[in-house]
Design a protein around this motif. Structure first.
Motif, PDB file in Angstrom:
ATOM      1  N   ALA A  51     -38.108 -18.471  -2.322  1.00 37.71           N
ATOM      2  CA  ALA A  51     -36.935 -18.435  -2.922  1.00 37.71           C
ATOM      3  C   ALA A  51     -36.729 -17.301  -4.152  1.00 37.71           C
ATOM      4  O   ALA A  51     -35.687 -17.187  -4.864  1.00 37.71           O
ATOM      5  CB  ALA A  51     -36.591 -19.826  -3.261  1.00 37.71           C
ATOM      6  N   GLU A  52     -37.734 -16.752  -4.195  1.00 38.89           N
ATOM      7  CA  GLU A  52     -37.703 -15.709  -5.456  1.00 38.89           C
ATOM      8  C   GLU A  52     -37.971 -14.092  -5.085  1.00 38.89           C
ATOM      9  O   GLU A  52     -38.461 -13.926  -3.916  1.00 38.89           O
ATOM     10  CB  GLU A  52     -38.905 -15.840  -6.405  1.00 38.89           C
ATOM     11  CG  GLU A  52     -38.748 -17.169  -7.074  1.00 38.89           C
ATOM     12  CD  GLU A  52     -39.932 -17.159  -8.064  1.00 38.89           C
ATOM     13  OE1 GLU A  52     -39.853 -17.982  -9.006  1.00 38.89           O
ATOM     14  OE2 GLU A  52     -40.920 -16.429  -7.948  1.00 38.89           O
ATOM     15  N   ILE A  82     -33.808 -16.198   2.052  1.00 39.48           N
ATOM     16  CA  ILE A  82     -35.093 -17.228   2.278  1.00 39.48           C
ATOM     17  C   ILE A  82     -35.426 -16.835   3.673  1.00 39.48           C
ATOM     18  O   ILE A  82     -36.748 -16.987   3.839  1.00 39.48           O
ATOM     19  CB  ILE A  82     -34.744 -18.381   1.443  1.00 39.48           C
ATOM     20  CG1 ILE A  82     -34.456 -18.270   0.102  1.00 39.48           C
ATOM     21  CG2 ILE A  82     -35.973 -19.302   1.935  1.00 39.48           C
ATOM     22  CD1 ILE A  82     -34.043 -19.891  -0.606  1.00 39.48           C
ATOM     23  N   ARG A 106     -38.609 -23.643  -2.169  1.00 42.65           N
ATOM     24  CA  ARG A 106     -37.803 -23.718  -3.511  1.00 42.65           C
ATOM     25  C   ARG A 106     -38.421 -22.809  -4.458  1.00 42.65           C
ATOM     26  O   ARG A 106     -39.743 -22.720  -4.478  1.00 42.65           O
ATOM     27  CB  ARG A 106     -37.505 -25.019  -3.883  1.00 42.65           C
ATOM     28  CG  ARG A 106     -36.700 -25.961  -2.871  1.00 42.65           C
ATOM     29  CD  ARG A 106     -36.373 -27.153  -3.600  1.00 42.65           C
ATOM     30  NE  ARG A 106     -37.320 -28.130  -3.681  1.00 42.65           N
ATOM     31  CZ  ARG A 106     -37.877 -28.586  -4.893  1.00 42.65           C
ATOM     32  NH1 ARG A 106     -37.452 -27.912  -6.103  1.00 42.65           N
ATOM     33  NH2 ARG A 106     -38.901 -29.277  -4.869  1.00 42.65           N
ATOM     34  N   ALA A 107     -37.746 -22.510  -5.457  1.00 45.03           N
ATOM     35  CA  ALA A 107     -38.209 -21.515  -6.872  1.00 45.03           C
ATOM     36  C   ALA A 107     -38.604 -22.845  -7.715  1.00 45.03           C
ATOM     37  O   ALA A 107     -37.642 -23.920  -7.945  1.00 45.03           O
ATOM     38  CB  ALA A 107     -37.433 -20.661  -7.215  1.00 45.03           C
ATOM     39  N   SER A 108     -39.471 -22.678  -8.928  1.00 40.42           N
ATOM     40  CA  SER A 108     -39.656 -23.299 -10.075  1.00 40.42           C
ATOM     41  C   SER A 108     -38.624 -22.973 -10.985  1.00 40.42           C
ATOM     42  O   SER A 108     -38.497 -23.852 -11.894  1.00 40.42           O
ATOM     43  CB  SER A 108     -40.957 -23.124 -10.684  1.00 40.42           C
ATOM     44  OG  SER A 108     -41.253 -21.985 -10.988  1.00 40.42           O
ATOM     45  N   THR A 109     -37.820 -21.985 -10.978  1.00 35.19           N
ATOM     46  CA  THR A 109     -36.711 -21.471 -11.934  1.00 35.19           C
ATOM     47  C   THR A 109     -35.548 -21.766 -11.463  1.00 35.19           C
ATOM     48  O   THR A 109     -35.301 -21.929 -10.312  1.00 35.19           O
ATOM     49  CB  THR A 109     -37.102 -20.128 -12.250  1.00 35.19           C
ATOM     50  OG1 THR A 109     -36.879 -19.281 -11.047  1.00 35.19           O
ATOM     51  CG2 THR A 109     -38.412 -19.830 -12.916  1.00 35.19           C
ATOM     52  N   THR A 128     -42.685 -18.561  -9.938  1.00 37.33           N
ATOM     53  CA  THR A 128     -43.301 -19.724  -9.537  1.00 37.33           C
ATOM     54  C   THR A 128     -44.612 -19.646  -9.253  1.00 37.33           C
ATOM     55  O   THR A 128     -45.706 -20.496  -9.453  1.00 37.33           O
ATOM     56  CB  THR A 128     -42.781 -20.088  -8.156  1.00 37.33           C
ATOM     57  OG1 THR A 128     -41.164 -20.443  -8.342  1.00 37.33           O
ATOM     58  CG2 THR A 128     -43.338 -21.341  -7.493  1.00 37.33           C
ATOM     59  N   SER A 133     -33.094 -19.339 -11.011  1.00 35.14           N
ATOM     60  CA  SER A 133     -32.550 -18.400 -10.264  1.00 35.14           C
ATOM     61  C   SER A 133     -33.400 -18.448  -8.975  1.00 35.14           C
ATOM     62  O   SER A 133     -34.492 -18.511  -8.748  1.00 35.14           O
ATOM     63  CB  SER A 133     -32.927 -17.066 -11.012  1.00 35.14           C
ATOM     64  OG  SER A 133     -34.271 -16.969 -11.103  1.00 35.14           O
ATOM     65  N   SER A 134     -32.530 -18.171  -8.187  1.00 31.51           N
ATOM     66  CA  SER A 134     -33.114 -18.395  -6.561  1.00 31.51           C
ATOM     67  C   SER A 134     -32.488 -17.571  -5.515  1.00 31.51           C
ATOM     68  O   SER A 134     -31.257 -17.318  -5.767  1.00 31.51           O
ATOM     69  CB  SER A 134     -33.014 -19.776  -6.054  1.00 31.51           C
ATOM     70  OG  SER A 134     -33.539 -19.830  -4.795  1.00 31.51           O
ATOM     71  N   SER A 191     -42.972 -18.447  -4.264  1.00 31.62           N
ATOM     72  CA  SER A 191     -42.024 -18.856  -3.858  1.00 31.62           C
ATOM     73  C   SER A 191     -41.235 -17.843  -2.809  1.00 31.62           C
ATOM     74  O   SER A 191     -40.709 -16.918  -3.233  1.00 31.62           O
ATOM     75  CB  SER A 191     -41.170 -19.469  -4.928  1.00 31.62           C
ATOM     76  OG  SER A 191     -40.025 -19.972  -4.139  1.00 31.62           O
TER      77      SER A 191
END
Length: 952
Positions: free
Chosen positions: A168-169, A217, A205-208, A63, A210-211, A166
């Protein structure tokens, strides 16, 4: 036999040539050096309100990678050197698409694994632990340290630092260690005032795809938000520096969940990478100076909220930007101008440099061919004599011509052809057919000469004349081949259409070494079969696609991406402003059009003993026209790409003068039409519990900004964009980038506990085993106490960050409380007998240790002194009196632990506990109103139940 038989050149038949002059000296074809502007107008200079402040950007993970790419695209759009003080780094485990060509401004550290990565036992279930361990490898963190040192030394002081990524990563696991190394640099460099602020802008949130799972988180958010509190923060690894950071690791923490305000009719989530990039760009831009001044004043409340609530405080952002794709528009205009100058585009007006050839009758071709030989600057009777040849009898007598007539013929035809081609528009096909006619006529002359019944076939003038005819035809054929190649490059060919006559297209290859002047001067040629017409058409298609594909993101949108009419809008601007003669009757060609066309010309390069070379010259804006053009601006037909590039660059220079109009008048009109888009940022992109936030003074404060280059435009729009925001909460900022208008809203000073998404994630976090997913000992220990309290009293709490900071060494925390419960730690008056202190009894050769004065917070301060400050003192290894120095620590802890355990088995221990009931009751009462006191009391009752440290 008559003497004339021996001297044929004195014969009566040759008397008609006796008065012919010899071949005159010829001059090269000169390029037009007059009548052309010496230089094009200088480019429009951007009004520079200020430079970007010295800035470090550290992007984390995928991200962060995407956000950094978007950010630098925005920063570099102004095409000035104002951004030289911005340095960016990407820390990633994955290959990146970031351009390495950006060079020093962006560095990428793709983490390498060179051996075993050791994951802390307590974090074995954490997805972030592997990233954290990978960063801790020497090859990786050393490169990060070197990058910091290089750039901090260069940037000087008052550097602002931003972390983006992120939560979330898994890569977010690197942030704590990266912050630790960063915060230790002022001490290592011996500088004060090195950082003006250290901030993190992180998404939930992640841009990909996979999170991380919700519980992790939340764990990451808990750890990083703890870092906004003043330390000392004990970290996991020293990195060759201090293991402890005394200050807060982060000054400001911005968290975004990417949810648009629920007041909008279409409540949607946004691209988090774009949101991060837009938010950071606004904070970075020189126009944000006033924003930061306001922000710092507002953020003083966050310290008050932290102090009163003992909760982490975060901030959030909402942003929406309308922008003009200026470079794409200028590219479109430049390609259109380039094509118009070559081919014309005004209906009924022949304005282009060249035109498509139409059918030409033979008399017209003969007339033009005669002009080529008769109207040049080097007249001679031989040309008229040659043109009037009509049979083999015509050559009964032949003039005695020297080889100089080869150069004379070449110069006459080259000058005449150049003059014809530079008459706008040039009909290349007509010229080529005229050359073909002339070549045919010379061919006939050759045939008549060869077939004639000459009484004297071997006289010298006959053989000389045969050679001259051969060389003249070679010149014509070579020029014809050049014209044919140019026509093929400049015009499209239909499927059934062939090129116009070029009798000898292979002449160019007969002797390239002797005939290609550009190659002899060292210039390179390109072979592009598609030709200039195809290249310009392709470039225009690409420019239109680029405009159509300009961002239509939910928060970052081009003013030409709002509908399918984007190209029509630009077409209207082109015909109304760039070339108004296309939409208004009676107007002359625009200045931009004329400036470009004046810098194009045909030129034939002639050199003795070489074939002529036909070039199309394009004088760049930076070059003053001269009699002899430089080789690098002279183009052959097979250099279509090089010519097209030079021409479009010349046209692009003309678009500079349009920037002011594009970015003010036209952009302003488009903004007013699309202003509703900017209402998307009437609030921050995060959901929070407004009722819960209302319990905290000055929490969730809203501040809105409208940022543009023109304050008058902002004033016209501000009420429409923020209709529900009190006017005193809205600020209009001028000095923004000319190509953007941004609405920007901040929600400031929100306790972490009121964030809706984190409330949801916390439920998953509690239900799992959070002690196994934390990277830091502090949070792992805190979760154990929290679970113990639930087991004892069925009460859920989350220990305050200040309390969590004290749990960096659980062994010492448990030792402190067990020593307290057994009387090894007790109160004792100082030497004056007036002030009681909490002290630790002496043990073996260790004297009693004074911790903190007895008082309201005395016991808590004693714990802080014993478990955190003394073991992590900056001079610990230089101070042998410190019982926690490396040479004494193990002995002291071991001796004290044994003393506590021995004392615990004695009857007096119960008496000691009873004596502390009043102290504990006071902490419990305070805990009903004070979260830190409640957290401290939680640790007390858990340790009273049984020692919490597993190694006890």
């Amino acid at each position: 036999m008559p003497l004339r038989d021996f001297l044929p050149f004195r014969s009566r038949e040759n008397q008609q040539f006796l008065n012919w002059p010899s071949a005159p000296d010829v001059k090269p074809v000169r390029a037009k050096a007059d009548g052309v502007i010496s230089a094009l107008p200088s480019s429009l200079k951007e009004q520079r309100e200020g430079e970007y402040p010295p800035t470090l950007i550290i992007a984390i993970g995928k991200t962060g990678d995407q956000a950094l790419a978007l950010l630098m695209e925005k920063v570099l759009q102004d095409q000035t050197n104002r951004s030289a003080s911005i340095r960016a780094l990407l820390l990633t485990e994955s290959p990146t698409t970031l351009s390495a060509a950006i060079g020093r401004q962006i560095r990428v550290i793709e983490l390498q694994k060179t051996g075993m990565s050791y994951v802390t036992n307590g974090a074995m279930q954490s997805a972030r632990a592997s990233s954290n361990a990978l960063f801790q490898q020497v090859i990786n963190y050393k490169r990060y340290q070197e990058w910091l040192q290089e750039n901090l030394l260069d940037l000087g002081s008052d550097v602002q630092v931003y972390f983006i990524g992120s939560l979330a990563e898994s890569a977010i696991g690197m942030v704590g260690d990266a912050l630790q190394i960063l915060r230790n640099f002022p001490q290592n460099l011996g500088r004060t005032g090195l950082f003006s602020r250290v901030s993190a802008i992180l998404s939930l949130r992640a841009s990909t795809a996979s999170s991380l799972p919700p519980d992790e988180i939340f764990a990451a958010c808990r750890e990083i938000s703890r870092m906004t509190f003043t330390g000392p923060h004990r970290m996991n690894t020293s990195f060759g520096q201090s293991l402890v950071v005394e200050s807060a690791l982060l000054d400001y923490l911005f968290i975004l969940d990417g949810s648009m305000p629920q007041t909008l009719e279409q409540h949607q989530e946004v691209d988090v990478a774009q949101l991060l990039a837009e938010s950071l760009f606004t904070f970075l831009h020189p126009s944000a100076r006033f924003l930061w001044e306001n922000l710092i004043n507002d953020l003083r409340s966050s310290g008050e909220i932290r102090q009163e609530s003992h909760l982490p405080v975060i901030h959030s952002v909402g942003t929406a930007t309308l922008y003009i794709p200026l470079n794409e528009i200028k590219r479109y205009i430049s390609v259109r101008l380039a094509d118009a100058v070559l081919h014309g585009e005004q209906e009924g007006v022949e304005e282009g440099l060249v035109k498509k050839s139409s059918f030409q009758a033979e008399p017209s071709l003969r007339s033009l061919a005669r002009q080529f030989l008769l109207n040049g600057p080097f007249p001679h009777p031989v040309f008229l004599w040659l043109l009037e040849a009509n049979s083999q009898n015509y050559f009964e007598t032949i003039p005695d011509l020297s080889p100089k007539f080869i150069s004379l013929f070449q110069a006459q035809v080259s000058h005449s052809l150049t003059h014809y081609l530079n008459q706008i528009p040039a009909d290349l096909g007509h010229a080529n057919m005229a050359l073909a006619w002339l070549d045919g006529h010379l061919s006939g002359c050759e045939k008549w000469l060869n077939d004639g019944n000459l009484s004297r076939p071997n006289v010298p003038e006959r053989s000389n004349f045969q050679y001259l005819l051969f060389k003249w035809r070679e010149i014509i054929q070579f020029l014809s081949a050049d014209l044919g190649a140019w026509e093929k490059s400049l015009f499209p060919l239909n499927e059934n259409e062939s090129t116009l006559p070029s009798p000898t297209l292979n002449w160019r290859n007969t002797n390239p070494e002797s005939s290609n002047w550009r190659e002899s001067s060292g210039a390179k040629t390109e072979d592009l079969p598609s030709g200039i017409y195809a290249i310009l058409k392709s470039q225009r298609d690409e420019a239109e696609i680029a405009i159509s594909d300009s961002s239509a993101d939910r928060i970052y949108r081009s003013v030409l991406a709002e509908s399918n009419q984007d190209i029509n809008e630009l077409e209207k601007y082109y015909t109304d402003t760039v070339r108004p003669e296309l939409s208004k009757i009676g107007m002359e060609a625009s200045t931009s059009f004329n400036r470009i066309r004046q810098r194009l010309e045909w030129w034939i390069h002639i050199v003795p003993d070489r074939l002529p070379q036909l070039y199309l010259i394009c004088w760049p804006a930076s070059v003053t026209p001269a009699m002899t053009p430089p080789a690098d601006i002279c183009f052959k037909a097979d250099q279509a790409l090089a010519f097209s590039t030079t021409l479009t660059q010349l046209a692009y220079s003309q678009t500079e003068s349009l920037e002011s109009d594009l970015t003010t008048n036209w952009f302003g009109r488009r903004i007013k039409l699309l202003a509703d888009f900017l209402r998307r940022a009437e609030d921050a992109y995060i959901r929070y519990d407004q009722n819960a936030a209302a319990r905290f003074k000055n929490a969730a404060t809203r501040r809105s900004y409208l940022i543009s280059h023109d304050p008058l435009l902002s004033r016209d729009l501000v009420n429409d964009i923020f209709p529900n925001t009190p006017r005193f909460d809205i600020n209009e900022l001028g000095g923004g980038q000319r190509t953007r208008v941004t609405s920007f809203t901040l929600r400031l000073n929100m306790p972490l506990s009121v964030i809706t998404l984190l409330q949801e994630f916390q439920r998953d976090y509690i239900e799992r085993q959070p002690e196994n997913i934390h990277l830091y000992e502090q949070e792992r220990a805190a979760t154990i106490y929290e679970k113990r309290l639930w087991k004892l009293n069925r009460v859920r709490i989350s220990l305050s960050p200040e309390m969590t900071i004290l749990l960096a060494e659980p062994q010492l925390v448990t030792l402190f409380f067990q020593a307290l419960f057994t009387g090894v730690i007790h109160t004792h008056h100082d030497e004056t007998g007036r002030q009681p202190y909490w002290i630790v009894n002496g043990v073996q050769d260790f004297s009693p240790l004074s911790l903190a004065p007895v008082g309201k917070d005395g016991l808590l301060l004693a714990l802080r002194r014993f478990a955190l400050e003394l073991p992590n003192a900056s001079d610990i290894n230089q101070n042998p009196q410190n019982y926690f120095s490396s040479s004494r620590r193990l002995n002291y802890i071991s001796a004290l632990t044994n003393l506590v355990k021995e004392t615990a088995s004695k009857p007096e221990a119960r008496t000691v506990r009873n004596s502390l009931v009043g102290e504990f009751t006071e902490w419990k009462a305070r805990g009903e109103l004070d979260r830190l006191a409640n957290s401290f009391h939680t640790v007390i009752i858990c340790e009273l139940d049984e020692p919490v440290w597993t190694g006890w």
